[in-house]
Design an enzyme around this catalytic site. Structure first.
Site, PDB file in Angstrom:
ATOM      1  N   SER A  34       0.813  -1.210   0.000  1.00 15.63           N
ATOM      2  CA  SER A  34       0.000   0.000   0.000  1.00 15.63           C
ATOM      3  C   SER A  34       0.850   1.266   0.000  1.00 15.63           C
ATOM      4  O   SER A  34       2.005   1.269   0.425  1.00 15.63           O
ATOM      5  CB  SER A  34      -0.923  -0.008   1.221  1.00 15.63           C
ATOM      6  OG  SER A  34      -1.923   0.966   1.091  1.00 15.63           O
TER       7      SER A  34
ATOM      8  N   GLN B 204      -0.942   4.247   6.677  1.00 17.39           N
ATOM      9  CA  GLN B 204      -0.412   3.487   5.547  1.00 17.39           C
ATOM     10  C   GLN B 204       0.764   2.620   5.973  1.00 17.39           C
ATOM     11  O   GLN B 204       0.908   1.475   5.551  1.00 17.39           O
ATOM     12  CB  GLN B 204       0.029   4.440   4.426  1.00 17.39           C
ATOM     13  CG  GLN B 204      -1.111   5.033   3.644  1.00 17.39           C
ATOM     14  CD  GLN B 204      -2.029   3.984   3.053  1.00 17.39           C
ATOM     15  OE1 GLN B 204      -1.601   3.170   2.238  1.00 17.39           O
ATOM     16  NE2 GLN B 204      -3.293   3.986   3.449  1.00 17.39           N
TER      17      GLN B 204
ATOM     18  N   GLU C 270      -1.265   5.142  -5.415  1.00 15.05           N
ATOM     19  CA  GLU C 270      -2.454   4.326  -5.171  1.00 15.05           C
ATOM     20  C   GLU C 270      -3.532   5.196  -4.528  1.00 15.05           C
ATOM     21  O   GLU C 270      -4.672   5.249  -4.988  1.00 15.05           O
ATOM     22  CB  GLU C 270      -2.095   3.160  -4.251  1.00 15.05           C
ATOM     23  CG  GLU C 270      -3.281   2.311  -3.840  1.00 15.05           C
ATOM     24  CD  GLU C 270      -2.948   1.346  -2.717  1.00 15.05           C
ATOM     25  OE1 GLU C 270      -3.694   0.360  -2.576  1.00 15.05           O
ATOM     26  OE2 GLU C 270      -1.967   1.568  -1.979  1.00 15.05           O
ATOM     27  N   HIS C 271      -3.177   5.847  -3.437  1.00 15.69           N
ATOM     28  CA  HIS C 271      -4.076   6.774  -2.745  1.00 15.69           C
ATOM     29  C   HIS C 271      -3.490   8.179  -2.826  1.00 15.69           C
ATOM     30  O   HIS C 271      -2.308   8.369  -2.530  1.00 15.69           O
ATOM     31  CB  HIS C 271      -4.222   6.422  -1.260  1.00 15.69           C
ATOM     32  CG  HIS C 271      -4.648   5.016  -0.991  1.00 15.69           C
ATOM     33  ND1 HIS C 271      -3.762   4.029  -0.593  1.00 15.69           N
ATOM     34  CD2 HIS C 271      -5.870   4.422  -1.055  1.00 15.69           C
ATOM     35  CE1 HIS C 271      -4.419   2.896  -0.415  1.00 15.69           C
ATOM     36  NE2 HIS C 271      -5.695   3.099  -0.693  1.00 15.69           N
TER      37      HIS C 271
ATOM     38  N   GLU D 146      -6.761  -3.128 -49.789  1.00 22.96           N
ATOM     39  CA  GLU D 146      -6.009  -4.021 -48.902  1.00 22.96           C
ATOM     40  C   GLU D 146      -5.773  -5.392 -49.530  1.00 22.96           C
ATOM     41  O   GLU D 146      -5.193  -6.276 -48.893  1.00 22.96           O
ATOM     42  CB  GLU D 146      -6.746  -4.178 -47.562  1.00 22.96           C
ATOM     43  CG  GLU D 146      -6.730  -2.903 -46.728  1.00 22.96           C
ATOM     44  CD  GLU D 146      -7.291  -3.107 -45.328  1.00 22.96           C
ATOM     45  OE1 GLU D 146      -7.818  -4.209 -45.051  1.00 22.96           O
ATOM     46  OE2 GLU D 146      -7.187  -2.166 -44.514  1.00 22.96           O
TER      47      GLU D 146
ATOM     48  N   HIS E  52     -13.627  -9.941 -49.452  1.00 21.21           N
ATOM     49  CA  HIS E  52     -14.352  -9.005 -48.590  1.00 21.21           C
ATOM     50  C   HIS E  52     -15.250  -8.107 -49.447  1.00 21.21           C
ATOM     51  O   HIS E  52     -16.423  -7.883 -49.125  1.00 21.21           O
ATOM     52  CB  HIS E  52     -13.374  -8.136 -47.794  1.00 21.21           C
ATOM     53  CG  HIS E  52     -12.788  -8.803 -46.597  1.00 21.21           C
ATOM     54  ND1 HIS E  52     -12.039  -9.944 -46.666  1.00 21.21           N
ATOM     55  CD2 HIS E  52     -12.843  -8.473 -45.268  1.00 21.21           C
ATOM     56  CE1 HIS E  52     -11.645 -10.301 -45.453  1.00 21.21           C
ATOM     57  NE2 HIS E  52     -12.125  -9.418 -44.576  1.00 21.21           N
TER      58      HIS E  52
END
Length: 433
Positions: free
Chosen positions: A237, A259, A326-327, A414, A419
């Site tokens: 953390s 933390q 993270e925070h 292409e 197609h």
């Protein structure tokens, strides 16, 4: 003696900055060990699970799956008050993630005869990992299982390490019940990730694995992602606090300590425009580290901590975006100025009264978040981690006719004549035999 980096941000050396920015990069160091365990689990199934549970958790288990009797015993042990708090947290988490749910199916008419849309479908199975060891983490069970359930995942299982007596902490089991998990398995570490990825005689294979863990668990998740999708790397953390002179030093220090008590490898950083606040926070941290319950872990963790003094809020913001925490706590007078400029953060907490622990447990936002700078490229756990999307097109003959020449021209450019012919076939063309 606690040695915590305390410097003007402009005086931080390149080596010190690199240490802060590239924190938590220990996956390569454990890769071979993790790979060997995963290979054993894949080849030997339950036999490997028993072997590694005995080796790492120091317990021999007859059964990995938690029984209904064990669930009932756990619920009776925790008491109604604690169960009530679990339910409050669960309902807030459920409400927040319901708000994230997209429209299941939507359509738009691009032009006459051309209707496009999208369909959201939940994954069929998810495995949630809830760490154990130094502490039990029932909150992680809520954070991983509830969003999966809200999304409509059909099967949700949980793996969490057993205690020395072979049981799972009753609060963790209660959380699994409240969240709606289908099954809980007494499995931790790399072997748990392997079991969910490959499947064994006892543990079902899942489509996706979510949840945080130590460097071994994170490495295991990264190694199995070609078999089972994962959320993101989520390791030790971390918190970054951006503060000015309006911040409360004792509150900021308490968040650093909070933390630090997670893990010896946790990282806590304050970057502030106020030298006075920086000094006050440093003194508060040193004092609180002596009196906190998990003082030994905190003191080790604080060796990864830093108090940095910036010349301006812009410099604070620039550092934060490079750090990608993270925070992120924003304790400044003009929080909107900072928030608007933040690019990289797992979860953001604004004001003196929005500490990280409220999000860890009960505000409703998710606490499973990318660490070690991965917030630059990953979002925290959310409803979309449990959904997949299919695009839809409903096209009439007139709609196709309006696009015919464009498709044929591009396909032939292409070199894909078939197609182009598949378009022409809708308008009477038949290839020569």
């Amino acid at each position: 003696m606690i040695i915590m980096l305390f410097k003007k941000l402009s005086d931080v050396s390149e080596a010190e900055m690199q240490r802060l920015i590239s924190r938590g990069s220990g996956l390569a160091d454990v890769g071979d060990t993790v790979s060997a365990v995963l290979s054993d689990v894949r080849m030997k199934g339950d036999a490997a699970l028993r072997e590694y549970t005995k080796k790492f958790d120091k317990v021999e288990l007859a059964n990995f799956e938690v029984s209904e009797e064990e669930f009932e015993k756990a619920l009776s042990e925790i008491g109604s008050e604690l169960l009530g708090h679990l339910r409050i947290a669960a309902e807030n988490i459920r409400a927040f993630h319901r708000a994230q749910m997209p429209e299941t199916t939507w359509f738009m008419e691009l032009q006459p005869g051309v209707v496009l849309g999208q369909k959201a479908t939940p994954l069929e199975s998810v495995g949630a990992y809830a760490p154990g060891g130094r502490a039990s983490y029932p909150s992680t069970v809520l954070m991983t299982v509830i969003p999966a359930r809200v999304a409509g995942v059909e099967q949700v299982i949980v793996c969490t390490p057993p205690r020395a007596d072979g049981s799972v902490h009753p609060l963790t089991l209660a959380a699994a019940k409240v969240a709606g998990a289908d099954k809980v398995f007494k499995l931790g570490g790399v072997q748990a990730i392997g079991a969910m990825a490959y499947g064994t005689e006892t543990v079902p294979r899942v489509d996706k694995i979510v949840g945080p863990g130590n460097v071994f668990v994170t490495s295991a998740k990264m190694q199995v992602r070609d078999i089972a999708e994962i959320d993101f790397p989520a390791g030790p953390s971390e918190v970054l606090i951006i503060a000015d002179e309006s911040a409360d030093a004792a509150m900021a220090a308490s968040d650093i300590i909070a933390q630090a008590e997670h893990d010896p490898n946790a990282v806590s950083v304050l970057v502030t425009t106020s030298e006075t606040l920086a000094e006050e926070v440093e003194q508060e941290v040193l004092a609180q580290a002596e009196s906190t319950a998990r003082s030994e872990i905190v003191k080790i963790s604080l060796e990864n901590a830093a108090v940095l003094i910036a010349d301006s809020l812009d410099q604070c913001i620039d550092f934060s975006n490079k750090f990608a925490p993270e925070h992120l706590e924003i304790m400044v007078e003009d929080s909107d100025f900072v928030l608007d400029r933040i690019k990289n953060a797992g979860s953001i907490f604004i004001g003196n009264y929005a500490p990280v622990p409220v999000g860890d447990y009960a505000s409703g936002t998710n606490h499973v978040l990318p660490t070690a700078g991965y917030a630059k490229i990953y979002s925290g756990l959310n409803i979309n981690h449990f959904l997949k999307y299919s695009s839809i097109q409903k096209i009439s003959k007139s709609g196709l006719e309006s696009l015919k020449e464009t498709v044929i021209a591009l396909a032939e450019e292409e070199g894909l004549k078939a197609h182009a012919d598949s378009i022409r076939a809708r308008f009477g063309y038949r290839p020569s035999k």
